[in-house]
Design a protein around this motif. Sequence first.
Motif, PDB file in Angstrom:
ATOM      1  N   ARG A  32     -18.900 118.492  14.124  1.00 18.15           N
ATOM      2  CA  ARG A  32     -18.829 119.944  14.294  1.00 18.15           C
ATOM      3  C   ARG A  32     -19.631 120.654  13.201  1.00 18.15           C
ATOM      4  O   ARG A  32     -20.276 121.682  13.460  1.00 18.15           O
ATOM      5  CB  ARG A  32     -17.362 120.407  14.268  1.00 18.15           C
ATOM      6  N   ALA A  33     -19.603 120.119  12.002  1.00 15.41           N
ATOM      7  CA  ALA A  33     -20.382 120.713  10.917  1.00 15.41           C
ATOM      8  C   ALA A  33     -21.879 120.610  11.212  1.00 15.41           C
ATOM      9  O   ALA A  33     -22.643 121.564  11.014  1.00 15.41           O
ATOM     10  CB  ALA A  33     -20.054 120.014   9.593  1.00 15.41           C
ATOM     11  N   PHE A  34     -22.312 119.449  11.712  1.00 19.70           N
ATOM     12  CA  PHE A  34     -23.723 119.250  12.043  1.00 19.70           C
ATOM     13  C   PHE A  34     -24.175 120.230  13.120  1.00 19.70           C
ATOM     14  O   PHE A  34     -25.231 120.867  13.012  1.00 19.70           O
ATOM     15  CB  PHE A  34     -23.932 117.803  12.499  1.00 19.70           C
ATOM     16  N   ILE A  35     -23.379 120.372  14.179  1.00 20.61           N
ATOM     17  CA  ILE A  35     -23.724 121.289  15.268  1.00 20.61           C
ATOM     18  C   ILE A  35     -23.731 122.729  14.764  1.00 20.61           C
ATOM     19  O   ILE A  35     -24.601 123.529  15.125  1.00 20.61           O
ATOM     20  CB  ILE A  35     -22.753 121.106  16.448  1.00 20.61           C
ATOM     21  N   ALA A  36     -22.766 123.077  13.910  1.00 23.51           N
ATOM     22  CA  ALA A  36     -22.710 124.440  13.371  1.00 23.51           C
ATOM     23  C   ALA A  36     -23.938 124.746  12.522  1.00 23.51           C
ATOM     24  O   ALA A  36     -24.503 125.845  12.600  1.00 23.51           O
ATOM     25  CB  ALA A  36     -21.437 124.620  12.542  1.00 23.51           C
ATOM     26  N   VAL A  37     -24.389 123.796  11.706  1.00 24.13           N
ATOM     27  CA  VAL A  37     -25.590 124.000  10.895  1.00 24.13           C
ATOM     28  C   VAL A  37     -26.806 124.211  11.792  1.00 24.13           C
ATOM     29  O   VAL A  37     -27.634 125.103  11.560  1.00 24.13           O
ATOM     30  CB  VAL A  37     -25.814 122.801   9.946  1.00 24.13           C
ATOM     31  N   HIS A  38     -26.918 123.396  12.855  1.00 23.08           N
ATOM     32  CA  HIS A  38     -28.048 123.542  13.775  1.00 23.08           C
ATOM     33  C   HIS A  38     -28.020 124.890  14.475  1.00 23.08           C
ATOM     34  O   HIS A  38     -29.053 125.583  14.566  1.00 23.08           O
ATOM     35  CB  HIS A  38     -28.012 122.418  14.806  1.00 23.08           C
ATOM     36  N   HIS A  44     -21.934 118.702   1.816  1.00 26.57           N
ATOM     37  CA  HIS A  44     -21.352 117.373   1.581  1.00 26.57           C
ATOM     38  C   HIS A  44     -21.079 116.672   2.908  1.00 26.57           C
ATOM     39  O   HIS A  44     -21.326 115.462   3.043  1.00 26.57           O
ATOM     40  CB  HIS A  44     -20.072 117.507   0.765  1.00 26.57           C
ATOM     41  N   GLN A  45     -20.562 117.403   3.900  1.00 31.56           N
ATOM     42  CA  GLN A  45     -20.287 116.797   5.208  1.00 31.56           C
ATOM     43  C   GLN A  45     -21.574 116.294   5.861  1.00 31.56           C
ATOM     44  O   GLN A  45     -21.593 115.206   6.446  1.00 31.56           O
ATOM     45  CB  GLN A  45     -19.591 117.814   6.112  1.00 31.56           C
ATOM     46  N   ILE A  46     -22.637 117.079   5.776  1.00 34.89           N
ATOM     47  CA  ILE A  46     -23.914 116.653   6.372  1.00 34.89           C
ATOM     48  C   ILE A  46     -24.453 115.422   5.648  1.00 34.89           C
ATOM     49  O   ILE A  46     -24.978 114.489   6.277  1.00 34.89           O
ATOM     50  CB  ILE A  46     -24.938 117.804   6.327  1.00 34.89           C
ATOM     51  N   ARG A  47     -24.304 115.396   4.329  1.00 40.18           N
ATOM     52  CA  ARG A  47     -24.760 114.234   3.564  1.00 40.18           C
ATOM     53  C   ARG A  47     -23.990 112.978   3.981  1.00 40.18           C
ATOM     54  O   ARG A  47     -24.570 111.907   4.168  1.00 40.18           O
ATOM     55  CB  ARG A  47     -24.596 114.503   2.067  1.00 40.18           C
ATOM     56  N   ARG A  48     -22.672 113.101   4.137  1.00 36.89           N
ATOM     57  CA  ARG A  48     -21.853 111.957   4.596  1.00 36.89           C
ATOM     58  C   ARG A  48     -22.284 111.497   5.984  1.00 36.89           C
ATOM     59  O   ARG A  48     -22.365 110.299   6.264  1.00 36.89           O
ATOM     60  CB  ARG A  48     -20.370 112.356   4.628  1.00 36.89           C
ATOM     61  N   LEU A  49     -22.559 112.461   6.871  1.00 33.62           N
ATOM     62  CA  LEU A  49     -22.956 112.121   8.236  1.00 33.62           C
ATOM     63  C   LEU A  49     -24.292 111.390   8.240  1.00 33.62           C
ATOM     64  O   LEU A  49     -24.475 110.397   8.962  1.00 33.62           O
ATOM     65  CB  LEU A  49     -23.028 113.392   9.084  1.00 33.62           C
ATOM     66  N   PRO A  69     -15.020 113.716  13.904  1.00 29.61           N
ATOM     67  CA  PRO A  69     -15.363 114.929  14.672  1.00 29.61           C
ATOM     68  C   PRO A  69     -15.655 116.135  13.781  1.00 29.61           C
ATOM     69  O   PRO A  69     -16.472 116.983  14.141  1.00 29.61           O
ATOM     70  CB  PRO A  69     -14.114 115.160  15.537  1.00 29.61           C
ATOM     71  N   ASP A  70     -15.000 116.218  12.613  1.00 28.88           N
ATOM     72  CA  ASP A  70     -15.263 117.344  11.710  1.00 28.88           C
ATOM     73  C   ASP A  70     -16.710 117.318  11.219  1.00 28.88           C
ATOM     74  O   ASP A  70     -17.347 118.373  11.055  1.00 28.88           O
ATOM     75  CB  ASP A  70     -14.309 117.302  10.516  1.00 28.88           C
ATOM     76  N   LEU A  71     -17.241 116.108  10.985  1.00 29.72           N
ATOM     77  CA  LEU A  71     -18.632 115.992  10.552  1.00 29.72           C
ATOM     78  C   LEU A  71     -19.587 116.384  11.682  1.00 29.72           C
ATOM     79  O   LEU A  71     -20.608 117.035  11.451  1.00 29.72           O
ATOM     80  CB  LEU A  71     -18.934 114.566  10.084  1.00 29.72           C
ATOM     81  N   ILE A 106     -19.903 113.938  22.722  1.00 35.12           N
ATOM     82  CA  ILE A 106     -18.653 113.417  22.165  1.00 35.12           C
ATOM     83  C   ILE A 106     -17.620 114.530  22.032  1.00 35.12           C
ATOM     84  O   ILE A 106     -16.458 114.377  22.431  1.00 35.12           O
ATOM     85  CB  ILE A 106     -18.910 112.746  20.800  1.00 35.12           C
ATOM     86  N   LEU A 107     -18.029 115.672  21.489  1.00 36.38           N
ATOM     87  CA  LEU A 107     -17.082 116.762  21.283  1.00 36.38           C
ATOM     88  C   LEU A 107     -16.637 117.375  22.602  1.00 36.38           C
ATOM     89  O   LEU A 107     -15.473 117.768  22.744  1.00 36.38           O
ATOM     90  CB  LEU A 107     -17.698 117.824  20.374  1.00 36.38           C
ATOM     91  N   ARG A 108     -17.536 117.452  23.583  1.00 38.52           N
ATOM     92  CA  ARG A 108     -17.116 117.939  24.910  1.00 38.52           C
ATOM     93  C   ARG A 108     -16.064 117.011  25.504  1.00 38.52           C
ATOM     94  O   ARG A 108     -15.078 117.457  26.094  1.00 38.52           O
ATOM     95  CB  ARG A 108     -18.317 118.051  25.854  1.00 38.52           C
ATOM     96  N   ALA A 109     -16.276 115.692  25.350  1.00 37.88           N
ATOM     97  CA  ALA A 109     -15.323 114.721  25.890  1.00 37.88           C
ATOM     98  C   ALA A 109     -13.974 114.856  25.198  1.00 37.88           C
ATOM     99  O   ALA A 109     -12.913 114.792  25.843  1.00 37.88           O
ATOM    100  CB  ALA A 109     -15.868 113.305  25.731  1.00 37.88           C
ATOM    101  N   GLN A 110     -13.979 115.057  23.882  1.00 44.52           N
ATOM    102  CA  GLN A 110     -12.720 115.221  23.154  1.00 44.52           C
ATOM    103  C   GLN A 110     -11.997 116.490  23.573  1.00 44.52           C
ATOM    104  O   GLN A 110     -10.769 116.489  23.753  1.00 44.52           O
ATOM    105  CB  GLN A 110     -12.987 115.237  21.649  1.00 44.52           C
ATOM    106  N   ASP A 111     -12.763 117.582  23.736  1.00 45.57           N
ATOM    107  CA  ASP A 111     -12.143 118.835  24.177  1.00 45.57           C
ATOM    108  C   ASP A 111     -11.558 118.688  25.575  1.00 45.57           C
ATOM    109  O   ASP A 111     -10.454 119.168  25.858  1.00 45.57           O
ATOM    110  CB  ASP A 111     -13.177 119.960  24.170  1.00 45.57           C
ATOM    111  N   ALA A 112     -12.294 118.019  26.459  1.00 47.91           N
ATOM    112  CA  ALA A 112     -11.806 117.819  27.826  1.00 47.91           C
ATOM    113  C   ALA A 112     -10.551 116.950  27.834  1.00 47.91           C
ATOM    114  O   ALA A 112      -9.612 117.202  28.597  1.00 47.91           O
ATOM    115  CB  ALA A 112     -12.895 117.169  28.682  1.00 47.91           C
ATOM    116  N   LEU A 113     -10.529 115.924  26.991  1.00 46.85           N
ATOM    117  CA  LEU A 113      -9.367 115.039  26.918  1.00 46.85           C
ATOM    118  C   LEU A 113      -8.138 115.803  26.436  1.00 46.85           C
ATOM    119  O   LEU A 113      -7.042 115.646  26.975  1.00 46.85           O
ATOM    120  CB  LEU A 113      -9.675 113.874  25.965  1.00 46.85           C
TER     121      LEU A 113
END
Length: 285
Positions: free
Chosen positions: A9-15, A36-41, A5-7, A73-80
């Motif tokens: 969130r990083a992708f969404i933040a960059v966008h 680095h996180q975007i590269r890993r993703l 999820p951290d990756l 995915i992140l909305r589902a995690q937040d809702a959970l």
Amino acid sequence: MDYDPDLLRAFIAVHETGGFTRAGKRLHLSQSAVSHQIRRLEEQAGTALLKRTTRSLTLTEDGEEFLRHAEQILRAQDALAIRFQRSAVAGAVRFGVPESYVGDRLPPMLARFSRQFPAVRLDATVDTYLTLRDQIDAGLLDLAVTLSLDEDPASPLLRRTRFVWAAGAGFDVAAHAPLPLALAPRPCLHREVATRALEEAGREWRLAFTSLSQQGLRAAVKAGLAITAILQEDLEPGIVEIDAEAGLPPLPQASFRLLWSASGRTPAAQALAGQLIESCDAASA
């Protein structure tokens, strides 16, 4: 494959911020850590998600699709997390929602919420987008669904939509006459969207019908008195979208989002927010 999820969130933040440095500031990370996180993703996804140049940073075609799944995915995690919080939930929630969002699914969802959290008093208000924003700013509401024309990372996304020109079946758009419009009185976001688009395109218009009632505006459109700007999902039998061949300027994309007041993030309001997010995910599945 499980995505960190951290990756995501990083992708969404960059966008949403348009760059690694600004995304790092939001996430409290260095620019190199975000990169680095975007590269890993991208390695995990097996494809490039971002198109980088010296002047811009945009999504690739795969990145566009990946973004939709990441947000879900992140909305589902937040809702959970909200749904299964351990603390007892009690208190009151002052909740605002626009008429265009109520539909058939919201009332049953609010009824389920009341059954699930019997110690929470739910006070719901239906009003216009702009009035709801004013009530949030004034602290008269804790939580509201609002329609936004901008990407607002501080307001959780519920669903995306777009404005369209709508007319009664068989309506003929006269090329040189002022365009007859059916609109609500000011302040009204639909009115602002329609009139701004026409004025920027240099297209003359006149107010042929005005009403505070959505039902009244739709009746006028169905009768062929005027056209209007509505959300695509609000089209109904007897009202059709007018395409670009009619010579009308395009209307903007929009999104329904949750808006919090400064003191509104109570456990009870968080629980309601979780159910709203969960219901949107179920509807889009």
